[in-house]
Enzyme design. Sequence first.
Site, PDB file in Angstrom:
ATOM      1  N   LYS A  80      -0.075   4.285  -0.280  1.00 24.10           N
ATOM      2  CA  LYS A  80      -0.605   5.492   0.359  1.00 24.10           C
ATOM      3  C   LYS A  80      -0.468   6.475  -0.471  1.00 24.10           C
ATOM      4  CE  LYS A  80       0.402   3.465   4.893  1.00 24.10           C
ATOM      5  NZ  LYS A  80       0.187   3.424   6.298  1.00 24.10           N
ATOM      6  N   GLU A  90      -6.806   4.433   8.015  1.00 24.33           N
ATOM      7  CA  GLU A  90      -6.494   6.036   7.940  1.00 24.33           C
ATOM      8  C   GLU A  90      -7.689   6.595   7.093  1.00 24.33           C
ATOM      9  OE1 GLU A  90      -2.790   5.527   5.433  1.00 24.33           O
ATOM     10  OE2 GLU A  90      -1.770   4.842   7.475  1.00 24.33           O
ATOM     11  N   SER A 136       3.408  -2.351  10.352  1.00 22.10           N
ATOM     12  CA  SER A 136       4.787  -2.406  10.381  1.00 22.10           C
ATOM     13  C   SER A 136       5.535  -3.854  10.124  1.00 22.10           C
ATOM     14  CB  SER A 136       5.361  -2.243  12.050  1.00 22.10           C
ATOM     15  OG  SER A 136       4.742  -0.974  12.165  1.00 22.10           O
ATOM     16  N   GLU A 178      -5.690  -5.130  10.490  1.00 19.50           N
ATOM     17  CA  GLU A 178      -4.284  -4.219  10.613  1.00 19.50           C
ATOM     18  C   GLU A 178      -4.553  -3.422  11.934  1.00 19.50           C
ATOM     19  OE1 GLU A 178      -2.302  -2.919   6.934  1.00 19.50           O
ATOM     20  OE2 GLU A 178      -4.246  -1.882   7.155  1.00 19.50           O
ATOM     21  N   GLY A 236       2.288   1.946  10.816  1.00 18.44           N
ATOM     22  CA  GLY A 236       3.464   3.175  10.803  1.00 18.44           C
ATOM     23  C   GLY A 236       4.201   3.377  11.971  1.00 18.44           C
ATOM     24  N   ASN A 296       0.790  -1.063  -0.195  1.00 21.22           N
ATOM     25  CA  ASN A 296      -0.051  -0.065   0.019  1.00 21.22           C
ATOM     26  C   ASN A 296       0.972   1.261   0.088  1.00 21.22           C
ATOM     27  OD1 ASN A 296      -2.041   2.014   0.461  1.00 21.22           O
ATOM     28  ND2 ASN A 296      -2.011   1.590   2.623  1.00 21.22           N
ATOM     29  N   HIS A 326      -9.527   0.914   5.078  1.00 17.60           N
ATOM     30  CA  HIS A 326      -8.148   1.334   5.774  1.00 17.60           C
ATOM     31  C   HIS A 326      -8.155   2.281   6.961  1.00 17.60           C
ATOM     32  CE1 HIS A 326      -4.015   2.137   6.424  1.00 17.60           C
ATOM     33  NE2 HIS A 326      -3.599   1.308   5.912  1.00 17.60           N
TER      34      HIS A 326
END
Length: 253
Positions: free
Chosen positions: A11, A98, A214, A168, A174, A9, A96
């Site tokens: 991003k 985010e 991660s 996730e 991250g 991904n 996701h």
Amino acid sequence: MRAPFIVGNWKMHKTVTESLDYVTAFLPQIAEMRDCDIAVAPVFTALASVAAAASGTALQVFAQDVAAEGPSGAFTGEVAAEMLKEAGCRGAIVGHSERRRNYGETDAIVAAKARRALDAGLLPIACLGETLAERESGAALEVVERQLGAIAGALTEADARRIVLAYEPVWAIGTGRAATPDVAQAMHRHIRSIWEAAFGATAAAELRILYGGSVTAENVADFTSLPDVDGALVGGASLSPAGFAQLIRRSRE
Ligand code: PEP
């Protein structure tokens, strides 16, 4: 029985030119890797170019999101599943964290996006996962069950045998703080048992559940060697073609 699947991904990284440079460097490095499905998810503007460059190769192209509506209409800023399909996408990431956190995507919106993707012939990768506060308060299972319930409620049994899920944990994305293999395996097992209750043993046995958060070349095999982990959704460590190719190689060791 379940083909391993590693997805990068990107991003909001890489222009069209940078994306194409990546693909040029990456394709030779994955040419011999035939025992694993491999995908990248570039930004919308690079999808068609990357898909054209990857055409005829084993590299699949996914969008990072898809509209909950479609196939067209007054939805400024949105991109319909049919449009992604026409651009050469194999599928789309939905839900996701985010997007859930920064753009207010609810469980219902995520489920609608998964539904739209399936209707257009795209493969959704639906993301699930709890925040740190939710884990620390003991609510991780409950949160993932709620997210999963919304998605399952939008699917037929046939859909349930196509969709890919990604666990996730938000606290691992991250942060450099990946989940432990025990935490990942326990949640993946739980997700598969929910799938079995909803759709039966065959759908549960076929369901691919990726771990994300991660993942690096150093730790990927700790996850992909687990019985209920079928691959990885990778952010930062997918941004360099050599690094991502190395990560994929290590996932097979
Ligand atoms: C992600 O973006 O889905 C992700 C898991 O990011 P990272 O690998 O950087 O934690």
